[in-house]
Motif scaffolding. Structure first.
Motif, short mmCIF file in Angstrom:
data_model
loop_
_atom_site.label_atom_id
_atom_site.label_comp_id
_atom_site.label_asym_id
_atom_site.label_seq_id
_atom_site.Cartn_x
_atom_site.Cartn_y
_atom_site.Cartn_z
N ASP A 58 27.89 -11.88 -37.85
CA ASP A 58 26.78 -12.58 -36.84
C ASP A 58 25.30 -11.31 -36.80
O ASP A 58 26.37 -10.74 -37.16
N ARG A 59 25.01 -11.14 -35.94
CA ARG A 59 23.94 -10.22 -35.40
C ARG A 59 23.17 -10.44 -34.36
O ARG A 59 23.07 -11.50 -33.90
N ALA A 60 22.81 -9.12 -33.65
CA ALA A 60 22.91 -9.28 -32.19
C ALA A 60 21.88 -8.65 -31.94
O ALA A 60 21.83 -7.12 -31.49
N PRO A 61 20.32 -9.12 -31.82
CA PRO A 61 19.36 -8.28 -32.55
C PRO A 61 19.27 -7.07 -30.68
O PRO A 61 18.83 -5.63 -31.03
N ALA A 62 19.84 -8.19 -29.88
CA ALA A 62 19.60 -7.16 -27.83
C ALA A 62 20.76 -7.64 -27.60
O ALA A 62 21.28 -8.84 -27.65
N GLN A 63 20.80 -6.95 -26.46
CA GLN A 63 21.98 -7.39 -25.75
C GLN A 63 21.69 -7.87 -24.52
O GLN A 63 22.31 -8.26 -23.50
N SER A 64 20.30 -8.16 -24.45
CA SER A 64 19.74 -8.46 -23.04
C SER A 64 19.76 -9.84 -22.95
O SER A 64 19.39 -10.49 -23.47
N LYS A 65 19.45 -9.91 -21.95
CA LYS A 65 19.64 -11.27 -21.73
C LYS A 65 19.05 -12.03 -21.72
O LYS A 65 17.18 -11.35 -21.68
N PHE A 152 25.66 -21.06 -36.22
CA PHE A 152 25.95 -20.77 -34.37
C PHE A 152 24.65 -20.14 -33.80
O PHE A 152 24.78 -18.84 -34.29
N MET A 153 24.45 -20.14 -33.18
CA MET A 153 23.65 -19.63 -31.96
C MET A 153 23.60 -19.86 -30.46
O MET A 153 23.99 -20.88 -30.24
N TYR A 154 23.94 -18.16 -29.60
CA TYR A 154 24.25 -18.80 -28.21
C TYR A 154 24.04 -17.73 -27.58
O TYR A 154 23.54 -16.20 -28.36
N PRO A 155 23.36 -17.49 -25.79
CA PRO A 155 23.01 -16.60 -25.22
C PRO A 155 23.74 -14.86 -25.46
O PRO A 155 24.40 -15.63 -25.66
N SER A 156 22.97 -13.78 -25.55
CA SER A 156 23.41 -13.11 -26.29
C SER A 156 24.45 -12.33 -24.24
O SER A 156 24.83 -10.93 -25.24
N ASP A 157 23.94 -12.62 -23.58
CA ASP A 157 24.63 -12.06 -22.62
C ASP A 157 26.30 -13.34 -22.30
O ASP A 157 26.37 -12.79 -21.20
N SER A 158 26.51 -14.06 -23.37
CA SER A 158 27.12 -15.75 -23.34
C SER A 158 28.86 -14.47 -22.62
O SER A 158 29.32 -15.01 -21.90
N GLY A 159 28.91 -14.11 -23.75
CA GLY A 159 30.90 -12.91 -23.99
C GLY A 159 31.87 -14.55 -24.18
O GLY A 159 31.22 -15.42 -23.89
#
Ligand code: S6P
Ligand code: ZN
Length: 225
Positions: A58-65, A152-159
């Motif tokens: 996966d790739r998380a460009p930024a953790q920000s909401k 897949f994709m989901y909001p970065s602040d999901s956890g």
């Protein structure tokens, strides 16, 4: 500072995402407590505990909401006893965060369980998009002969909260083969050991059907990958 746009080639055949930020794998020996047939699991793990069941890139460009995490899950075909290979399953730690899965290769199921204990199954195959709504526990199963590949994709602040599978037992989110009936899969009735507060009721019938002895006391999947 603005995040820069990126491009990522998806390979359905290889089950990979180009330019991913991280890759992790789950071996059979990592998945203690997932399968109903503990004897079959123990035998398979003793024989080949290093066998890869699934890989996630996966790739998380930024953790920000407000940002997204996106990636690919590649699940190998296989069974433990009568159950197909499955992912651990989780609910998003920030419960009201949804997710999109998209079939790239293979045949699979997305098993979902609502806070009310309702089970839903979406069949995944190439070009099928599956929407996992907020608050639904979700778990993927490879019911095919080949690798199941999903982006897949989901909001970065999901956890991810994996403990929910132990706490609620999530029996509904399990499948197994029924060659005698010709069905590809069935689900178990939901029957938590201790009904969580949000469940309305549990009948004796569904309680008896929850045959899976859980091993949460032996090992917890925790919240890390
Ligand atoms: C995360 C998303 C996927 C899964 C992956 C493995 O919210 O649903 O990246 O993490 O398919 O499943 P699991 O249940 O082992 O995390
Ligand atoms: Zn998820």
């Amino acid at each position: 500072m603005l995040t820069q746009p990126t491009s990522h080639l998806v390979s359905p055949a290889a089950g990979t995402l180009e330019n991913a930020g991280r890759t992790y794998r789950k071996k059979l020996s990592d998945l203690v407590g997932l399968y109903a047939d503990e004897a079959a699991f123990d035998a398979a793990a003793a024989l080949d505990g290093d066998r890869i069941v699934y890989q996630v890139q996966d790739r998380a460009p930024a953790q920000s909401k407000g940002d997204l995490i996106f990636g690919i899950t590649q699940m190998q075909p296989g069974r433990i006893g009568d159950e197909y290979f499955l992912t651990r399953g989780h609910i998003h730690a920030t419960g009201n965060r949804p997710e999109i899965y998209y079939g790239e290769a293979g045949q699979g199921l997305m098993l979902m369980e609502s806070p009310e204990g309702e089970t839903r199954i979406i069949e995944i195959q190439p070009r099928v998009m599956c929407y996992v709504p907020p608050f639904w526990i979700h778990r993927a199963i490879n019911v095919g002969q080949d690798a199941l590949v999903m982006t897949f994709m989901y909001p970065s602040d999901s956890g991810q909260d994996y403990g929910v599978m132990h706490k609620h037992r999530a029996c509904a989110a399990t499948s197994w083969k029924t060659p005698d009936t010709g069905k590809k899969f069935q689900t178990r009735p939901t029957a938590p050991a201790q009904p969580p507060k949000f469940r309305r009721s549990m009948t004796a019938e569904t309680a008896n059907d929850c045959i899976r002895p859980h091993r949460s006391h032996r090992r917890s999947s925790g919240c890390c990958n």
